[in-house]
Design a protein around this motif. Structure first.
Motif, mmCIF file in Angstrom:
data_model
loop_
_atom_site.group_PDB
_atom_site.id
_atom_site.type_symbol
_atom_site.label_atom_id
_atom_site.label_comp_id
_atom_site.label_asym_id
_atom_site.label_seq_id
_atom_site.Cartn_x
_atom_site.Cartn_y
_atom_site.Cartn_z
ATOM 1 N N ALA A 1 0.953 -0.757 -0.139
ATOM 2 C CA ALA A 1 -0.391 0.401 0.144
ATOM 3 C C ALA A 1 1.088 1.023 0.078
ATOM 4 C CB ALA A 1 -0.773 -0.014 1.698
ATOM 5 N N ALA A 2 1.577 1.599 0.711
ATOM 6 C CA ALA A 2 2.664 2.292 0.816
ATOM 7 C C ALA A 2 3.906 2.665 -0.429
ATOM 8 C CB ALA A 2 4.123 2.144 2.177
ATOM 9 N N VAL A 3 4.101 1.641 -0.964
ATOM 10 C CA VAL A 3 4.547 2.266 -2.586
ATOM 11 C C VAL A 3 3.655 2.233 -3.104
ATOM 12 C CG1 VAL A 3 4.309 -0.679 -2.936
ATOM 13 C CG2 VAL A 3 7.135 1.349 -4.051
ATOM 14 N N LEU A 4 2.457 2.209 -3.055
ATOM 15 C CA LEU A 4 1.483 2.246 -4.653
ATOM 16 C C LEU A 4 1.220 3.522 -3.950
ATOM 17 C CD1 LEU A 4 -0.807 -1.408 -4.559
ATOM 18 C CD2 LEU A 4 1.075 -0.261 -6.020
ATOM 19 N N ALA A 5 0.835 3.953 -3.349
ATOM 20 C CA ALA A 5 0.723 5.257 -2.890
ATOM 21 C C ALA A 5 1.438 6.652 -2.986
ATOM 22 C CB ALA A 5 0.238 5.757 -1.157
ATOM 23 N N ARG A 6 2.656 5.773 -3.029
ATOM 24 C CA ARG A 6 3.741 6.625 -2.643
ATOM 25 C C ARG A 6 4.272 7.344 -4.395
ATOM 26 N NH1 ARG A 6 8.850 7.583 1.220
ATOM 27 N NH2 ARG A 6 10.283 8.808 -0.469
ATOM 28 N N GLN A 7 3.976 5.596 -5.399
ATOM 29 C CA GLN A 7 4.800 6.651 -6.389
ATOM 30 C C GLN A 7 3.688 7.000 -6.722
ATOM 31 O OE1 GLN A 7 7.485 6.328 -7.562
ATOM 32 N NE2 GLN A 7 6.991 6.221 -9.863
ATOM 33 N N ALA B 1 2.051 10.863 -11.025
ATOM 34 C CA ALA B 1 1.386 11.848 -10.864
ATOM 35 C C ALA B 1 1.895 12.962 -11.201
ATOM 36 C CB ALA B 1 -0.212 11.534 -10.356
ATOM 37 N N GLY B 2 3.005 13.330 -9.727
ATOM 38 C CA GLY B 2 3.317 14.534 -10.561
ATOM 39 C C GLY B 2 4.323 14.864 -11.423
ATOM 40 N N ALA B 3 5.194 14.245 -11.876
ATOM 41 C CA ALA B 3 5.957 13.888 -12.889
ATOM 42 C C ALA B 3 5.278 14.499 -14.041
ATOM 43 C CB ALA B 3 6.701 13.034 -12.644
ATOM 44 N N LEU B 4 3.839 13.412 -14.233
ATOM 45 C CA LEU B 4 3.080 14.221 -15.663
ATOM 46 C C LEU B 4 2.519 15.391 -15.066
ATOM 47 C CD1 LEU B 4 1.973 12.673 -18.067
ATOM 48 C CD2 LEU B 4 -0.764 11.759 -16.651
ATOM 49 N N LEU B 5 1.617 15.324 -14.266
ATOM 50 C CA LEU B 5 1.462 16.973 -14.646
ATOM 51 C C LEU B 5 2.269 18.279 -14.722
ATOM 52 C CD1 LEU B 5 -1.287 18.598 -13.612
ATOM 53 C CD2 LEU B 5 -0.266 19.017 -10.793
ATOM 54 N N ALA B 6 3.961 18.286 -14.324
ATOM 55 C CA ALA B 6 4.886 18.772 -14.588
ATOM 56 C C ALA B 6 5.124 19.001 -16.544
ATOM 57 C CB ALA B 6 6.064 18.950 -14.142
#
Length: 264
Positions: A195-201, A206-211
């Motif tokens: 759950a932690a790695v799924l949420a973090r990545q 999503a942030g990288a795509l937005l950028a």
């Protein structure tokens, strides 16, 4: 800035330290930076040429960056009188501390700004205002702050409190979102590490795509959302009810009010 007339960073905590790392990573000569922090560990190995003190040294700065907590500003400003002259640029990142209060430090130009912690990796967001500053001063401040990421300038100092609430505090909202997504994944049955790695990545990606994408956030959201699909089901809770927007509006309003209180 030079070793003889350096950039004086006052306060090297979380935000000040992030800015220092950002400048050094951007190639700023360590010899042109002086750090003043009462809590500095003088035995800690640092980059060659970087000068670190627990109290202000005998040097007149080209630029003073005030990165201390707002509650400490009244105590710190009088100790820096010998470090400024009429040409010294003062840049403050303290929430709530107005330009009028900063003018007690000296006669030089003053810039009030609010960066955030991604400055440490050159991905910061800073909002700044310069009252009665020359284009040359703004250029220097923009260069310093721009080494940390993007810079947005406003003409109204009153908007800095809102910027503090949106971008200054904003990374904490994103980190908390990852925590919440992780907890939700665990509640849905995922092992905690998965759950932690799924949420973090997911947030990182999503942030990288937005950028990188030329598309606005609303379009990117719609591109993920198939009618009647799983994402639509989730957004019916987050977006269609307005729950997330309402909660974020309340959070930003609370942070902005606190910024104003810190300056009173």
């Amino acid at each position: 800035m030079s070793p003889e007339r350096p950039l004086l960073l006052v306060g090297a905590g979380n935000m000040g330290g992030a800015m220092l790392e950002g400048w050094l990573n951007a190639g700023t000569d360590p010899r042109s930076i002086v750090v003043v922090d009462p809590a500095a560990d003088l035995d800690t190995p640092r980059r060659p040429g970087l000068r670190v003190y627990t109290s202000p040294p005998d040097v007149v700065a080209h630029t003073v960056v005030l990165a201390v907590k707002p509650q400490s500003m009244a105590e710190v400003l009088p100790t820096l009188q010998g470090n400024v002259d009429g040409d010294t640029i003062v840049i403050s990142i303290a929430a709530g501390i107005t330009v009028a209060k900063l003018k007690t430090l000296g006669r030089g130009p003053i810039v009030r700004s609010i960066p955030n912690t991604p400055a440490a990796i050159g991905q910061g967001m800073t909002c700044a205002v310069a009252i009665d500053a020359t284009p040359h001063v703004i250029e220097i401040a923009n260069e310093l702050l721009g080494a940390l990421g993007k810079v947005a300038w406003v003409d109204d100092e009153g908007l800095i409190d809102a910027a503090t609430a949106v971008s200054g505090s904003g990374p904490a909202y994103v980190f908390h979102l990852v925590e919440a997504m992780t907890a939700a994944g665990e509640a849905a049955g995922l092992p905690s590490d998965v759950a932690a790695v799924l949420a973090r990545q997911t947030v990182v990606g999503a942030g990288a795509l937005l950028a990188r994408s030329p598309l606005d956030p609303a379009t990117l959201r719609r591109n993920v959302t198939s009618p009647g699909g799983t994402t639509a089901a989730a957004l019916s809770v987050l977006a269609d009810t307005g729950a997330l927007t309402e909660l974020m509006t309340r959070a930003v309003d609370s942070a902005a009010r606190r910024s104003r209180e810190l300056g009173s």
